[in-house]
Design a protein around this motif. Structure first.
Motif, PDB file in Angstrom:
ATOM      1  N   ARG A 200      89.840  28.992  66.382  1.00  0.00           N
ATOM      2  CA  ARG A 200      90.539  30.274  66.271  1.00  0.00           C
ATOM      3  C   ARG A 200      91.023  30.769  67.636  1.00  0.00           C
ATOM      4  O   ARG A 200      90.510  30.359  68.678  1.00  0.00           O
ATOM      5  N   SER A 201      91.958  31.655  67.621  1.00  0.00           N
ATOM      6  CA  SER A 201      92.377  32.359  68.831  1.00  0.00           C
ATOM      7  C   SER A 201      91.849  33.792  68.758  1.00  0.00           C
ATOM      8  O   SER A 201      91.416  34.258  67.697  1.00  0.00           O
ATOM      9  N   VAL A 202      91.872  34.481  69.886  1.00  0.00           N
ATOM     10  CA  VAL A 202      91.431  35.870  69.922  1.00  0.00           C
ATOM     11  C   VAL A 202      92.475  36.697  70.662  1.00  0.00           C
ATOM     12  O   VAL A 202      93.281  36.174  71.441  1.00  0.00           O
ATOM     13  N   THR A 203      92.452  37.990  70.425  1.00  0.00           N
ATOM     14  CA  THR A 203      93.338  38.914  71.127  1.00  0.00           C
ATOM     15  C   THR A 203      92.515  39.762  72.073  1.00  0.00           C
ATOM     16  O   THR A 203      91.476  40.316  71.691  1.00  0.00           O
ATOM     17  N   VAL A 204      92.964  39.826  73.322  1.00  0.00           N
ATOM     18  CA  VAL A 204      92.278  40.642  74.329  1.00  0.00           C
ATOM     19  C   VAL A 204      93.253  41.675  74.872  1.00  0.00           C
ATOM     20  O   VAL A 204      94.471  41.465  74.884  1.00  0.00           O
ATOM     21  N   ARG A 205      92.715  42.785  75.318  1.00  0.00           N
ATOM     22  CA  ARG A 205      93.520  43.872  75.859  1.00  0.00           C
ATOM     23  C   ARG A 205      93.511  43.791  77.383  1.00  0.00           C
ATOM     24  O   ARG A 205      92.442  43.640  77.995  1.00  0.00           O
ATOM     25  N   VAL A 206      94.682  43.875  77.982  1.00  0.00           N
ATOM     26  CA  VAL A 206      94.800  43.918  79.441  1.00  0.00           C
ATOM     27  C   VAL A 206      95.168  45.348  79.826  1.00  0.00           C
ATOM     28  O   VAL A 206      96.281  45.807  79.544  1.00  0.00           O
ATOM     29  N   ASN A 207      94.243  46.049  80.416  1.00  0.00           N
ATOM     30  CA  ASN A 207      94.504  47.441  80.812  1.00  0.00           C
ATOM     31  C   ASN A 207      94.163  47.718  82.270  1.00  0.00           C
ATOM     32  O   ASN A 207      94.218  48.866  82.702  1.00  0.00           O
ATOM     33  N   GLN A 208      93.831  46.645  83.022  1.00  0.00           N
ATOM     34  CA  GLN A 208      93.540  46.818  84.438  1.00  0.00           C
ATOM     35  C   GLN A 208      93.685  45.486  85.167  1.00  0.00           C
ATOM     36  O   GLN A 208      93.705  44.413  84.550  1.00  0.00           O
ATOM     37  N   VAL A 209      93.812  45.569  86.469  1.00  0.00           N
ATOM     38  CA  VAL A 209      93.873  44.404  87.353  1.00  0.00           C
ATOM     39  C   VAL A 209      92.801  44.589  88.414  1.00  0.00           C
ATOM     40  O   VAL A 209      92.559  45.708  88.878  1.00  0.00           O
ATOM     41  N   GLU A 210      92.156  43.492  88.801  1.00  0.00           N
ATOM     42  CA  GLU A 210      91.125  43.562  89.831  1.00  0.00           C
ATOM     43  C   GLU A 210      91.555  42.806  91.075  1.00  0.00           C
ATOM     44  O   GLU A 210      92.118  41.702  90.982  1.00  0.00           O
ATOM     45  N   LEU A 211      91.301  43.383  92.229  1.00  0.00           N
ATOM     46  CA  LEU A 211      91.383  42.660  93.486  1.00  0.00           C
ATOM     47  C   LEU A 211      89.960  42.245  93.830  1.00  0.00           C
ATOM     48  O   LEU A 211      89.084  43.109  93.995  1.00  0.00           O
ATOM     49  N   VAL A 212      89.721  40.954  93.908  1.00  0.00           N
ATOM     50  CA  VAL A 212      88.360  40.454  94.095  1.00  0.00           C
ATOM     51  C   VAL A 212      88.244  39.678  95.396  1.00  0.00           C
ATOM     52  O   VAL A 212      89.238  39.182  95.943  1.00  0.00           O
ATOM     53  N   VAL A 213      87.012  39.593  95.878  1.00  0.00           N
ATOM     54  CA  VAL A 213      86.676  38.712  96.996  1.00  0.00           C
ATOM     55  C   VAL A 213      85.998  37.493  96.389  1.00  0.00           C
ATOM     56  O   VAL A 213      84.871  37.575  95.892  1.00  0.00           O
ATOM     57  N   LEU A 214      86.709  36.389  96.417  1.00  0.00           N
ATOM     58  CA  LEU A 214      86.276  35.187  95.707  1.00  0.00           C
ATOM     59  C   LEU A 214      85.518  34.243  96.630  1.00  0.00           C
ATOM     60  O   LEU A 214      85.855  34.089  97.801  1.00  0.00           O
ATOM     61  N   ARG A 215      84.485  33.621  96.077  1.00  0.00           N
ATOM     62  CA  ARG A 215      83.727  32.597  96.784  1.00  0.00           C
ATOM     63  C   ARG A 215      83.447  31.459  95.809  1.00  0.00           C
ATOM     64  O   ARG A 215      83.589  31.615  94.594  1.00  0.00           O
ATOM     65  N   ARG A 216      83.071  30.328  96.341  1.00  0.00           N
ATOM     66  CA  ARG A 216      82.671  29.207  95.503  1.00  0.00           C
ATOM     67  C   ARG A 216      81.176  28.996  95.658  1.00  0.00           C
ATOM     68  O   ARG A 216      80.690  28.770  96.772  1.00  0.00           O
ATOM     69  N   ASP A 217      80.441  29.081  94.544  1.00  0.00           N
ATOM     70  CA  ASP A 217      79.006  28.833  94.522  1.00  0.00           C
ATOM     71  C   ASP A 217      78.764  27.535  93.769  1.00  0.00           C
ATOM     72  O   ASP A 217      78.800  27.504  92.531  1.00  0.00           O
ATOM     73  N   GLY A 218      78.535  26.452  94.508  1.00  0.00           N
ATOM     74  CA  GLY A 218      78.363  25.167  93.850  1.00  0.00           C
ATOM     75  C   GLY A 218      79.614  24.806  93.077  1.00  0.00           C
ATOM     76  O   GLY A 218      80.716  24.806  93.610  1.00  0.00           O
ATOM     77  N   HIS A 219      79.449  24.536  91.791  1.00  0.00           N
ATOM     78  CA  HIS A 219      80.574  24.205  90.928  1.00  0.00           C
ATOM     79  C   HIS A 219      80.945  25.394  90.050  1.00  0.00           C
ATOM     80  O   HIS A 219      81.080  25.276  88.839  1.00  0.00           O
ATOM     81  N   ALA A 220      81.104  26.532  90.668  1.00  0.00           N
ATOM     82  CA  ALA A 220      81.525  27.746  89.950  1.00  0.00           C
ATOM     83  C   ALA A 220      82.187  28.689  90.939  1.00  0.00           C
ATOM     84  O   ALA A 220      81.896  28.670  92.136  1.00  0.00           O
ATOM     85  N   TYR A 221      83.082  29.490  90.408  1.00  0.00           N
ATOM     86  CA  TYR A 221      83.704  30.550  91.197  1.00  0.00           C
ATOM     87  C   TYR A 221      83.005  31.868  90.867  1.00  0.00           C
ATOM     88  O   TYR A 221      82.797  32.198  89.701  1.00  0.00           O
ATOM     89  N   ARG A 222      82.672  32.597  91.915  1.00  0.00           N
ATOM     90  CA  ARG A 222      82.055  33.908  91.751  1.00  0.00           C
ATOM     91  C   ARG A 222      82.792  34.896  92.653  1.00  0.00           C
ATOM     92  O   ARG A 222      83.452  34.502  93.626  1.00  0.00           O
ATOM     93  N   TRP A 223      82.651  36.164  92.355  1.00  0.00           N
ATOM     94  CA  TRP A 223      83.382  37.150  93.146  1.00  0.00           C
ATOM     95  C   TRP A 223      82.690  38.498  93.136  1.00  0.00           C
ATOM     96  O   TRP A 223      81.840  38.780  92.288  1.00  0.00           O
ATOM     97  N   THR A 224      83.068  39.308  94.103  1.00  0.00           N
ATOM     98  CA  THR A 224      82.753  40.727  94.103  1.00  0.00           C
ATOM     99  C   THR A 224      84.081  41.476  93.991  1.00  0.00           C
ATOM    100  O   THR A 224      85.113  41.011  94.485  1.00  0.00           O
ATOM    101  N   THR A 225      84.056  42.601  93.336  1.00  0.00           N
ATOM    102  CA  THR A 225      85.279  43.357  93.092  1.00  0.00           C
ATOM    103  C   THR A 225      85.550  44.301  94.247  1.00  0.00           C
ATOM    104  O   THR A 225      84.696  45.103  94.634  1.00  0.00           O
ATOM    105  N   ARG A 226      86.750  44.205  94.800  1.00  0.00           N
ATOM    106  CA  ARG A 226      87.185  45.095  95.896  1.00  0.00           C
ATOM    107  C   ARG A 226      87.858  46.359  95.366  1.00  0.00           C
ATOM    108  O   ARG A 226      87.673  47.437  95.906  1.00  0.00           O
ATOM    109  N   ALA A 227      88.646  46.200  94.293  1.00  0.00           N
ATOM    110  CA  ALA A 227      89.327  47.353  93.703  1.00  0.00           C
ATOM    111  C   ALA A 227      89.670  47.048  92.257  1.00  0.00           C
ATOM    112  O   ALA A 227      89.990  45.912  91.905  1.00  0.00           O
TER     113      ALA A 227
END
Length: 233
Positions: A200-227
């Motif tokens: 199945r597919s799903v519908t999601v609502r986009v009502n904001q944008v985030e500016l994040v500080v991205l890092r790579r932790d092992g084999h995953a991307y993680r971040w903290t939100t700046r704004a």
């Protein structure tokens, strides 16, 4: 098929028709002969952090769909995206050791004003497809995402005039659920994705944008939100 540049190389016949977008994504994925190790292709210096514009989703239906597809794939050699790290990358801004706090403050201010004129919108997530080094959902329609990308690109160029703001003609929206972690023949992975493509597919609502500080932790991307910037003010 070339190993660099946007994927798919050509955009869909229609950026508003979900079927055209999904078909274009799948046809490009189905033609791949060799899948690459994502973590080798996407070079990331240890300790690096960078600013990125992200769309993130706190949506139980999307999490359930991603989890079901990750489980159903049942193939080795992939690193599932943690459900609390599902995201749609809009664009990179620059490394944190290059971009100043003042530039980021200006960027946030420019973007907040510009995004106040953008209305929230819905996205359809699915069906499943892939790329040269990942398994990912098609998303549709592209039109509001392309408009959003263009706005963020202009704001980024305003705040960072010496940077190379990404060209929206090269933007290929998608939402990843797993990263391939070894170079290998693509056929078996394509077959595995095809077997769960009717999910199945799903519908999601986009009502904001985030500016994040991205890092790579092992084999995953993680971040903290700046704004966090709301669409429509």
């Amino acid at each position: 098929m070339a190993s660099s540049g946007p994927f798919p190389r050509q955009p869909p016949d229609s950026t508003s028709d979900p079927d055209a977008i999904a078909r274009n994504d799948w046809n490009a994925f189905a033609e791949i002969e060799i899948l690459r190790d994502h973590w080798a292709v996407k070079q990331w210096t240890p300790g690096r952090t960078g600013y990125y514009w992200y769309l993130t989703f706190d949506d139980s239906d999307l999490n359930a769909l991603a989890a079901d597809c990750q489980k159903a794939l049942a193939i080795g050699g992939v690193d599932p995206v943690p459900l609390d790290a599902l995201h749609l990358t809009m664009m990179g801004v620059g490394d944190t050791n290059v971009v100043s706090d003042q530039q980021i403050d200006e960027l946030v201010s420019f973007a907040r004003e510009s995004l106040s004129e953008v209305k929230p919108f819905d996205l359809t997530v699915g069906p499943l497809s892939g790329s040269r080094s990942a398994i990912r959902f098609s998303v549709a329609p592209w039109d509001p995402l392309l408009d959003l990308h263009q706005i963020l690109s202009v704001c980024t160029a305003q705040a960072l005039p010496n940077s190379s703001a990404p060209n929206s003609s090269r933007f290929r929206p998608h939402l990843g659920i797993a990263y391939n972690n070894t170079d290998r023949a693509a056929a078996a992975v394509i077959d595995a994705v095809a077997a769960v493509r009717t999910a199945r597919s799903v519908t999601v609502r986009v009502n904001q944008v985030e500016l994040v500080v991205l890092r790579r932790d092992g084999h995953a991307y993680r971040w903290t939100t700046r704004a966090v910037l709301a669409l429509g003010g």
